[in-house]
Design a protein around this motif. Sequence first.
Motif, PDB file in Angstrom:
ATOM      1  N   PRO A 113       0.830  -1.214   0.000  1.00 49.07           N
ATOM      2  CA  PRO A 113       0.000   0.000   0.000  1.00 49.07           C
ATOM      3  C   PRO A 113       0.858   1.256   0.000  1.00 49.07           C
ATOM      4  CG  PRO A 113       0.120  -0.895   2.212  1.00 49.07           C
ATOM      5  CD  PRO A 113       0.838  -1.869   1.317  1.00 49.07           C
ATOM      6  N   VAL A 114       0.362   2.287  -0.684  1.00 50.30           N
ATOM      7  CA  VAL A 114       1.046   3.580  -0.734  1.00 50.30           C
ATOM      8  C   VAL A 114       0.009   4.674  -0.520  1.00 50.30           C
ATOM      9  CG1 VAL A 114       2.359   5.177  -2.175  1.00 50.30           C
ATOM     10  CG2 VAL A 114       2.840   2.751  -2.300  1.00 50.30           C
ATOM     11  N   GLU A 115       0.286   5.581   0.407  1.00 46.01           N
ATOM     12  CA  GLU A 115      -0.679   6.609   0.739  1.00 46.01           C
ATOM     13  C   GLU A 115      -0.958   7.534  -0.431  1.00 46.01           C
ATOM     14  OE1 GLU A 115      -1.678   9.786   4.323  1.00 46.01           O
ATOM     15  OE2 GLU A 115       0.285   8.816   4.238  1.00 46.01           O
ATOM     16  N   GLY A 116       0.072   7.865  -1.221  1.00 45.25           N
ATOM     17  CA  GLY A 116      -0.136   8.758  -2.355  1.00 45.25           C
ATOM     18  C   GLY A 116      -1.113   8.190  -3.368  1.00 45.25           C
ATOM     19  N   LEU A 117      -1.049   6.882  -3.627  1.00 45.89           N
ATOM     20  CA  LEU A 117      -1.996   6.256  -4.544  1.00 45.89           C
ATOM     21  C   LEU A 117      -3.400   6.253  -3.957  1.00 45.89           C
ATOM     22  CD1 LEU A 117       0.120   3.236  -5.876  1.00 45.89           C
ATOM     23  CD2 LEU A 117      -0.446   5.357  -7.090  1.00 45.89           C
ATOM     24  N   SER A 118      -3.509   6.080  -2.653  1.00 43.57           N
ATOM     25  CA  SER A 118      -4.825   6.139  -2.012  1.00 43.57           C
ATOM     26  C   SER A 118      -5.407   7.541  -2.080  1.00 43.57           C
ATOM     27  CB  SER A 118      -4.724   5.674  -0.558  1.00 43.57           C
ATOM     28  OG  SER A 118      -4.442   4.289  -0.499  1.00 43.57           O
ATOM     29  N   LYS A 119      -4.561   8.554  -1.966  1.00 43.17           N
ATOM     30  CA  LYS A 119      -5.043   9.934  -2.087  1.00 43.17           C
ATOM     31  C   LYS A 119      -5.557  10.206  -3.495  1.00 43.17           C
ATOM     32  CE  LYS A 119      -2.200  12.096   1.512  1.00 43.17           C
ATOM     33  NZ  LYS A 119      -1.105  13.055   1.797  1.00 43.17           N
ATOM     34  N   ALA A 120      -4.857   9.660  -4.498  1.00 44.30           N
ATOM     35  CA  ALA A 120      -5.316   9.832  -5.881  1.00 44.30           C
ATOM     36  C   ALA A 120      -6.662   9.143  -6.087  1.00 44.30           C
ATOM     37  CB  ALA A 120      -4.269   9.268  -6.841  1.00 44.30           C
ATOM     38  N   ALA A 121      -6.819   7.948  -5.506  1.00 41.53           N
ATOM     39  CA  ALA A 121      -8.088   7.240  -5.603  1.00 41.53           C
ATOM     40  C   ALA A 121      -9.197   8.010  -4.889  1.00 41.53           C
ATOM     41  CB  ALA A 121      -7.944   5.839  -5.009  1.00 41.53           C
ATOM     42  N   ALA A 122      -8.871   8.552  -3.721  1.00 36.84           N
ATOM     43  CA  ALA A 122      -9.870   9.295  -2.938  1.00 36.84           C
ATOM     44  C   ALA A 122     -10.330  10.552  -3.658  1.00 36.84           C
ATOM     45  CB  ALA A 122      -9.295   9.647  -1.571  1.00 36.84           C
ATOM     46  N   GLU A 123      -9.457  11.148  -4.439  1.00 39.08           N
ATOM     47  CA  GLU A 123      -9.832  12.366  -5.155  1.00 39.08           C
ATOM     48  C   GLU A 123     -10.976  12.093  -6.118  1.00 39.08           C
ATOM     49  OE1 GLU A 123      -7.662  15.399  -8.243  1.00 39.08           O
ATOM     50  OE2 GLU A 123      -6.579  14.908  -6.408  1.00 39.08           O
ATOM     51  N   LEU A 124     -10.897  10.979  -6.860  1.00 36.99           N
ATOM     52  CA  LEU A 124     -11.990  10.639  -7.770  1.00 36.99           C
ATOM     53  C   LEU A 124     -13.229  10.223  -6.986  1.00 36.99           C
ATOM     54  CD1 LEU A 124     -12.951  10.221 -10.695  1.00 36.99           C
ATOM     55  CD2 LEU A 124     -12.229   7.833 -10.459  1.00 36.99           C
ATOM     56  N   MET A 125     -13.033   9.435  -5.927  1.00 37.84           N
ATOM     57  CA  MET A 125     -14.166   8.983  -5.129  1.00 37.84           C
ATOM     58  C   MET A 125     -14.933  10.170  -4.555  1.00 37.84           C
ATOM     59  SD  MET A 125     -15.286   8.482  -1.765  1.00 37.84           S
ATOM     60  CE  MET A 125     -13.793   8.433  -0.781  1.00 37.84           C
ATOM     61  N   GLU A 126     -14.225  11.142  -4.013  1.00 38.22           N
ATOM     62  CA  GLU A 126     -14.880  12.307  -3.411  1.00 38.22           C
ATOM     63  C   GLU A 126     -15.568  13.163  -4.471  1.00 38.22           C
ATOM     64  OE1 GLU A 126     -11.630  14.047  -1.360  1.00 38.22           O
ATOM     65  OE2 GLU A 126     -11.622  12.524   0.236  1.00 38.22           O
TER      66      GLU A 126
END
Length: 222
Positions: A113-126
């Motif tokens: 897991p990488v936090e930066g990739l999760s932030k990118a995913a969260a941007e689309l989700m939000e």
Amino acid sequence: MQNLIILFFSSMLWLVSPENNSGENNWASELNTAKDAVYLDKLERDVIHELNKVRSNPKRFAEEYLEELRTAFNGKLFTYPGQMPVRSQEGIGPLEECIKVLKATPPRSILKPVEGLSKAAAELMEDQQKNGGTGHISRKGTTPQQRIEKYGEWDICSAEDITYGSFEARQIVIFLLIDDGVPNRGHRENILNHCFQFAGVANGRHPDYETMCVIEYAGDFK
């Protein structure tokens, strides 16, 4: 009755050069690479765990979790255990195909897991949580690659998968593997792609489909 929706666009894969519980506790603890990722909620950590089960032992995943789903089909109606029926596009065919592919696929390296990739995913989700819509392009027109690059540098390869209307981590991964209605089975190919070493996940509510989950992958990420 709801329609099952899984969206994937093959153009979103970039390649560059610079719940059956049988045996559940017998999976290696090393597969749970996200267990200490405090920036992820439990479902998001579990998604990475399920992805790593598939990648570490595709044949076992098929035997333990997919073969039992053959009885979940009634024509094109599919009833995931404990949930409401959904109407598939192709019926049982993609499941049988998936089982065959997984049994023939050698193990892959597990994802970290990488936090930066999760932030990118969260941007689309939000964005879609607030504005609705589906697909890989945000309301502002950003692509998966552009979102990932806001939070770090990816290398070798990257991709994004999205599911809508799935409520459990294993269900999310299974629906991506079956890839009903997606001719090139791009979700499945992403999960089994030997190129990927890192992943990020964001799961949340969706105004039209109740839930959505975004997964970002990368071959390298800094």
